[in-house]
Scaffold this active site. Structure first.
Site, PDB file in Angstrom:
ATOM      1  N   GLY A 239       0.805  -1.225   0.000  1.00 15.08           N
ATOM      2  CA  GLY A 239       0.000   0.000   0.000  1.00 15.08           C
ATOM      3  C   GLY A 239       0.833   1.267   0.000  1.00 15.08           C
ATOM      4  O   GLY A 239       2.073   1.234   0.047  1.00 15.08           O
ATOM      5  N   HIS A 240       0.158   2.387   0.000  1.00 13.60           N
ATOM      6  CA  HIS A 240       0.862   3.674  -0.101  1.00 13.60           C
ATOM      7  C   HIS A 240       1.643   3.989   1.170  1.00 13.60           C
ATOM      8  O   HIS A 240       1.235   3.648   2.264  1.00 13.60           O
ATOM      9  CB  HIS A 240      -0.076   4.823  -0.464  1.00 13.60           C
ATOM     10  CG  HIS A 240      -1.260   5.018   0.413  1.00 13.60           C
ATOM     11  ND1 HIS A 240      -2.206   5.966   0.171  1.00 13.60           N
ATOM     12  CD2 HIS A 240      -1.676   4.370   1.520  1.00 13.60           C
ATOM     13  CE1 HIS A 240      -3.130   5.907   1.098  1.00 13.60           C
ATOM     14  NE2 HIS A 240      -2.840   4.954   1.921  1.00 13.60           N
TER      15      HIS A 240
END
Lengths: 348, 348, 348
Positions: A239-240
């Site tokens: 994920g970010h």
């Protein structure tokens, strides 16, 4: 290749059967201990396969320590699994990539290409992208605007490197991988979920390998980054704003949620997850199907969801298996007490 | 942009330090509270970051309610997370897509293209497909026969929209997504597994976003449908005949099995699953690594597999941690009883 | 098609309402029991839908055994689910693939193409690949060097078949699938993780179907292989050296780790995993969210992580739900004992 030459390359010590050097056999491949034939070097890294050693038809075996009564030459190395890996590299002949730049690739005018690149048909390289020397781009790869790919990297078919993403040298990106798609950030409000602009990048350091159909999302405000030498299996989601250290291994179907952090040398087994903002310390081992739900200090081994030290999880599992017995013990106590109370009341 | 202008756009109230308006600073970006510099607006949406507020170098901060002793201007908004999201949009400059239709795209004669579309090389649009105005199709996108894409949608590289799929307006489909692949339906019988024809479609409503490498399977007899404003993370799998309501968030590595149903405003955290035919009601929250194994009524919070109300799951987890103590208590009782029985027999 | 003709095709017995043949209705499709209209044949395979039977507007129904008071003709088949599957095939009209070889495909000189293939734009077929008769390759497909695709197979858009991979006849590979990417094998040593060369192949037998965005990694020394008639859902990951038998079903978001082995007719439900080197025997059923952590003998049903027979898992779950009661029982015992001891001491 002669066996003695292989021993030299691997840095292994050669033990001849019965202590006396026989002929130096020719080796042309590596095989599993049960299925090897003459000309193969095999390996023994797990005691459960030791029973196959007497019957193997291989011409030599890589071992951690020499055993007396082995009929074939032994290549002794302190790290036999690593020596085996090196041996597979010695005998592996990778297919040569198609040289040159296909007329059917689409290279933007402002993109820069290094020397001796190999660019297959239907590759699209967007404005400002920088492709290093000897990079291979297989068919259907898209390199977004201002993305950078370091020397000697190989990007397999239909992988996508979104704009501004940055890959180091000698990276291997397998087919279908997406690097730099938007992270998942939305804020509920009037009229629905407002998108948080994902303005960070993805940076991937040297010698990283990323398995088929995995993806690494770009950061929201900061970058998502993967450290040098880390290996990511197929179907992994990162994920970010995640920060992964160096020399980690992340196995298939694992998700590292937004802003998660992995130290150096972390191993995450398959089908696991690390929750948002959780940190896994250097050298920690995360077991399979585990959900890291709080910080996992360095060096530990973790299992379960919620996550806990592996030893604790194993004890808890043992306790769960003992629950029927615990229920019986309580039942037994209840009966005894009832009898006691009966005795008492009949006694009074 | 002046800070006062930003406050106006966000609908936030501006609180100056010490109650008196100083200079109106110029703001040119959004940053995290620890890493912001002059010219940045930062945000405080979680109390755990409040300690960074005194040291931040940002020029202003978005908060839910003003605090007395803050040295920088505060943008006060009842929904600070949403105001932050809006602020990221204000300062984000998306890259302009390449205008026009690449000569290297392949557009079927019977496909229709809206005004001002941007179609990159190696896009293939099949017969009868309808592409709305200002749609962007990045390299390698395939739009199947009779598929429809609404105005202002963006389809990233190598995404696939199978035949008959229907996307609303302003949808964002990230790279590697597959919409409209066959659902998974087979019936065992003579000669193996007979395929159930998947003759339904996928319909995706306006303002939906779908993360990289996710997929949504087409329905068997009916359609699979995703409601307006719903956001789907990367690596999500949505099975055939699933119906997802409006404004849901479905996090990474989650699977919604065939004929599952999500109401409106549902949140499904990462690495979770909803079993076949199960329904999750409006506004429900499904925790991470959770397997919804029976209907989950509206408004509830759910965890575990089998799934249960989150509070119940947390109590069960606490009980599991108390198992060692429970075993000791039973052991203690057994000893006491034994002693009692000993006393009794010696007493009689 | 007349209903009697459909009965003949399915091998079903036709029961007319009230025992007497009325008109032979025309059937033109299959529908779910609640939503069917005139001209549809519907089906009843689960008792929970029986209540809809009296109200359905369908013209006929497929059932396992005839019921007396049903107002519409019944197609009686010993395996009604299979008969339903066959019926969906009867009425499904697949879209015809675009005939011929696109000028915009890139076919290597040494590749061989069978008769009547359909090759879309932006397909790339590398040196030495062999494509069987009537094979369809949708846009963006990459077929690596020396890969083989059997007759009548269909490879959907942007799927990748890496070099040396081998697909049987009538296989269906959905969009975004990657077959033959490197397995995940590394050995820690000086300077980081040494790659174990992945020199095996992937072999996929006849009549296999693989869902969107799934991947099957190539073997390390031996091959990864998928048996005839096996069906793999979307987003499934199959590691190196895995051997899957015939007629298995592997549901979405499941991972089979390296060297795992599935027998014939195995069913693995969604979001599950099989650990490295574990074997699942013929006909076994693995439940959802299950992690097979030791060998799972043939014919059994398994759940949980660590995995156990399903009946055992269900009993354990029941026991967990009884834990509050067990705690109360122990508390009750403690009180009683305390009272007893009090009595005793006051009695002495």
């Amino acid at each position: 290749m002669k066996l003695s030459e292989l021993a030299r390359i691997l840095g292994a010590e050669l033990h001849w059967p019965n202590g006396s050097q026989a002929e130096d056999p020719r080796i042309d491949g590596v095989g599993p201990i049960q299925d090897s034939g003459p000309g193969h070097v095999t390996f023994l890294t797990s005691p459960q396969y030791a029973r196959y050693l007497s019957d193997t038809r291989a011409s030599a075996v890589i071992v951690g320590s020499a055993t007396a009564d082995v009929a074939i030459p032994q290549l002794v190395h302190a790290n036999p699994y690593w020596a085996f890996a090196k041996a597979t590299q010695v005998f592996f002949e990778p297919r040569a990539a198609r040289p040159g730049i296909s007329q059917r690739a689409d290279i933007a005018a402002s993109a820069s290409l290094g020397a001796e690149v190999s660019i297959y048909p239907f590759v699209c390289v967007d404005e400002g992208a920088k492709i290093g020397d000897r990079v291979v781009l297989y068919p259907g790869v898209f390199v977004g605007a201002d993305a950078v790919i370091g020397d000697d990297s190989v990007i397999h078919a239909n992988a996508v490197l979104e704009s501004d993403s940055c890959l180091g040298e000698r990276t291997i990106v397998h087919a279908g991988v997406v690097i730099g798609g938007d992270g998942f950030g939305f804020a509920p409000g009037p009229g629905g979920l407002a998108k948080i602009a994902q303005s960070g990048r993805v940076t991937v350091d040297d010698d990283v390998e990323i398995g088929a159909n995995s993806n690494i999302d770009r950061g929201a405000l900061a970058d998502t980054s993967i450290g040098r030498g880390t290996k990511i299996d197929s179907q992994v989601q990162i994920g970010h704003n995640v920060v992964v250290g160096q020399h980690c291994m992340i196995c298939g179907m694992t998700a590292i949620a937004g802003s998660g952090k992995l130290g150096n040398g972390v191993l995450v087994a398959g089908h696991s997850a690390v929750s948002n903002h959780c940190e896994v310390g250097d050298g920690a081992k995360v077991g399979g199907m585990t959900g890291i739900s709080k910080n996992a200090p360095a060096g530990g081994e973790y299992l379960g969801f919620p996550s806990m030290p592996a030893a604790e999880w194993r004890r808890e599992q043992a306790r769960l298996r003992r629950l029927p017995k615990l229920e019986r013990r309580v039942k037994e106590l209840e009966k005894t007490i009832e009898r006691l109370l009966g005795n008492q009341s009949s006694g009074t």
